[in-house]
Design a protein around this motif. Structure first.
Motif, short mmCIF file in Angstrom:
data_model
loop_
_atom_site.label_atom_id
_atom_site.label_comp_id
_atom_site.label_asym_id
_atom_site.label_seq_id
_atom_site.Cartn_x
_atom_site.Cartn_y
_atom_site.Cartn_z
N PRO A 1 16.89 27.92 -4.88
CA PRO A 1 16.43 28.54 -6.13
C PRO A 1 16.07 27.49 -7.19
CG PRO A 1 18.74 29.11 -5.66
CD PRO A 1 18.28 28.15 -4.61
N MET A 2 14.93 27.68 -7.80
CA MET A 2 14.46 26.72 -8.80
C MET A 2 15.47 26.57 -9.94
SD MET A 2 11.99 24.66 -8.99
CE MET A 2 11.96 23.32 -10.14
N VAL A 3 16.13 27.64 -10.30
CA VAL A 3 17.10 27.56 -11.39
C VAL A 3 18.25 26.61 -11.03
CG1 VAL A 3 18.46 29.61 -10.69
CG2 VAL A 3 18.40 28.92 -13.09
N LEU A 4 18.64 26.57 -9.76
CA LEU A 4 19.70 25.67 -9.33
C LEU A 4 19.20 24.23 -9.20
CD1 LEU A 4 22.67 25.63 -8.69
CD2 LEU A 4 22.16 26.38 -6.36
N LEU A 5 17.95 24.08 -8.79
CA LEU A 5 17.35 22.74 -8.78
C LEU A 5 17.29 22.19 -10.20
CD1 LEU A 5 14.34 23.39 -6.34
CD2 LEU A 5 16.51 22.28 -5.79
N ASP A 6 16.80 23.01 -11.13
CA ASP A 6 16.72 22.59 -12.53
C ASP A 6 18.10 22.26 -13.09
OD1 ASP A 6 13.96 22.69 -12.99
OD2 ASP A 6 14.01 24.82 -13.52
N ALA A 7 19.10 23.06 -12.75
CA ALA A 7 20.45 22.81 -13.27
C ALA A 7 20.96 21.45 -12.82
CB ALA A 7 21.40 23.92 -12.81
N HIS A 8 20.69 21.08 -11.59
CA HIS A 8 21.12 19.76 -11.11
C HIS A 8 20.38 18.64 -11.85
CE1 HIS A 8 22.97 21.84 -7.68
NE2 HIS A 8 23.63 20.71 -7.47
N ILE A 9 19.08 18.79 -11.96
CA ILE A 9 18.28 17.75 -12.63
C ILE A 9 18.72 17.61 -14.09
CG2 ILE A 9 15.95 17.12 -13.40
CD1 ILE A 9 14.97 18.58 -10.78
N ASP A 10 18.90 18.73 -14.77
CA ASP A 10 19.33 18.69 -16.17
C ASP A 10 20.72 18.09 -16.31
OD1 ASP A 10 16.91 19.80 -16.91
OD2 ASP A 10 17.69 21.85 -17.05
N ALA A 11 21.61 18.40 -15.37
CA ALA A 11 22.96 17.84 -15.41
C ALA A 11 22.93 16.33 -15.21
CB ALA A 11 23.83 18.50 -14.34
N ILE A 12 22.13 15.86 -14.27
CA ILE A 12 22.02 14.42 -14.03
C ILE A 12 21.50 13.72 -15.29
CG2 ILE A 12 20.75 12.66 -12.72
CD1 ILE A 12 20.92 14.65 -10.30
N LYS A 13 20.47 14.27 -15.88
CA LYS A 13 19.90 13.67 -17.09
C LYS A 13 20.92 13.70 -18.24
CE LYS A 13 15.70 14.62 -18.15
NZ LYS A 13 14.47 15.36 -18.48
N ALA A 14 21.67 14.78 -18.35
CA ALA A 14 22.64 14.91 -19.44
C ALA A 14 23.79 13.92 -19.31
CB ALA A 14 23.20 16.34 -19.49
N VAL A 15 24.29 13.72 -18.10
CA VAL A 15 25.42 12.79 -17.96
C VAL A 15 24.98 11.36 -18.23
CG1 VAL A 15 26.72 14.32 -16.42
CG2 VAL A 15 25.31 12.51 -15.43
N VAL A 16 23.75 11.03 -17.88
CA VAL A 16 23.25 9.69 -18.19
C VAL A 16 23.03 9.56 -19.70
CG1 VAL A 16 21.35 8.05 -17.88
CG2 VAL A 16 22.26 9.31 -15.91
N ARG A 17 22.41 10.56 -20.30
CA ARG A 17 22.16 10.55 -21.74
C ARG A 17 23.46 10.40 -22.53
NH1 ARG A 17 20.72 15.95 -23.05
NH2 ARG A 17 22.95 16.15 -23.28
N ASP A 18 24.48 11.15 -22.11
CA ASP A 18 25.76 11.14 -22.83
C ASP A 18 26.74 10.10 -22.29
OD1 ASP A 18 24.69 13.17 -24.35
OD2 ASP A 18 25.75 14.76 -23.29
N GLU A 19 26.27 9.27 -21.37
CA GLU A 19 27.06 8.18 -20.79
C GLU A 19 28.37 8.68 -20.18
OE1 GLU A 19 27.36 5.12 -23.77
OE2 GLU A 19 25.20 4.78 -23.77
N ILE A 20 28.29 9.77 -19.45
CA ILE A 20 29.44 10.30 -18.72
C ILE A 20 29.32 9.76 -17.30
CG2 ILE A 20 30.61 12.39 -17.95
CD1 ILE A 20 29.23 13.87 -20.28
N GLN A 21 30.06 8.71 -17.02
CA GLN A 21 29.88 8.00 -15.77
C GLN A 21 30.68 8.57 -14.60
OE1 GLN A 21 30.61 4.17 -17.88
NE2 GLN A 21 28.82 3.51 -16.70
N THR A 22 31.82 9.17 -14.88
CA THR A 22 32.68 9.64 -13.80
C THR A 22 33.10 11.09 -14.02
OG1 THR A 22 34.78 9.03 -14.82
CG2 THR A 22 33.64 7.31 -13.58
N ASP A 23 33.66 11.68 -12.99
CA ASP A 23 34.16 13.04 -13.13
C ASP A 23 35.58 13.07 -13.70
OD1 ASP A 23 35.57 12.21 -10.91
OD2 ASP A 23 34.51 13.52 -9.52
N ASP A 24 36.05 11.93 -14.20
CA ASP A 24 37.30 11.91 -14.97
C ASP A 24 37.07 12.58 -16.32
OD1 ASP A 24 38.61 10.55 -12.97
OD2 ASP A 24 38.34 8.58 -13.88
N HIS A 25 35.85 12.56 -16.78
CA HIS A 25 35.48 13.21 -18.03
C HIS A 25 35.47 14.72 -17.78
CE1 HIS A 25 32.99 14.49 -21.39
NE2 HIS A 25 33.19 13.30 -21.95
#
Length: 158
Positions: A115-139
């Motif tokens: 589903p495109m919505v799930l593809l978009d969610a992954h892409i947006d999440a990847i971009k957001a963690v880089v933007r917000d400098e969230i490097q690990t899942d400890d956050h």
């Protein structure tokens, strides 16, 4: 009548090529590689941004040309690259998120059902963690993003 058999054992040339024994690890070579990686680490941020642009470009191609086998494969390869590079670039969370995206798209026969919505969610999440400098899942946000997306992928693949 008997057929005499002769057993011929070829020399183990692989052992000679790798230095005689398989157990020996050159600590000096590893230290040099780590130093070289450390010297390049100042460029990781830019390289990661370059990869994100390629990922976003693959999504733009889907929006422009539609979700077809060629655009889906291009997105898959971009995600696969990030899966491999995220940890190297000091973002293991990017590796995890891109891994989730790849899991959903690994099988070319099922890729078109993503589903495109799930593809978009992954892409947006990847971009957001880089933007917000969230490097690990400890956050806590990183952990929540990863767990939620992985759960949705699992549901989708059932």
């Amino acid at each position: 009548m008997s057929n005499p058999a002769q057993v011929i054992r070829p020399p183990n040339t692989l052992r000679m090529k790798v230095g005689g024994s398989f157990g020996g690890i050159d600590a000096g070579a590893i230290a040099k590689a780590e130093q070289a990686l450390q010297a390049m680490s100042s460029q990781f941020g830019q390289w990661l941004q370059d990869e994100l642009e390629k990922l976003d470009g693959a999504r733009a191609d889907i929006r422009d040309s539609g979700y077809n086998p060629a655009t889906a494969e291009a997105l898959y390869f971009r995600a696969h690259d990030l899966k491999g590079l995220g940890s190297t670039y000091q973002y293991p969370l990017v590796t995890r998120l891109a891994g989730s995206l790849c899991k959903m798209m690994d099988d070319p026969a099922k890729r078109m059902a993503a589903p495109m919505v799930l593809l978009d969610a992954h892409i947006d999440a990847i971009k957001a963690v880089v933007r917000d400098e969230i490097q690990t899942d400890d956050h806590p946000t990183g952990k929540m993003l990863a767990e939620t997306l992985e759960a949705r992928v699992t549901e989708h693949l059932r």
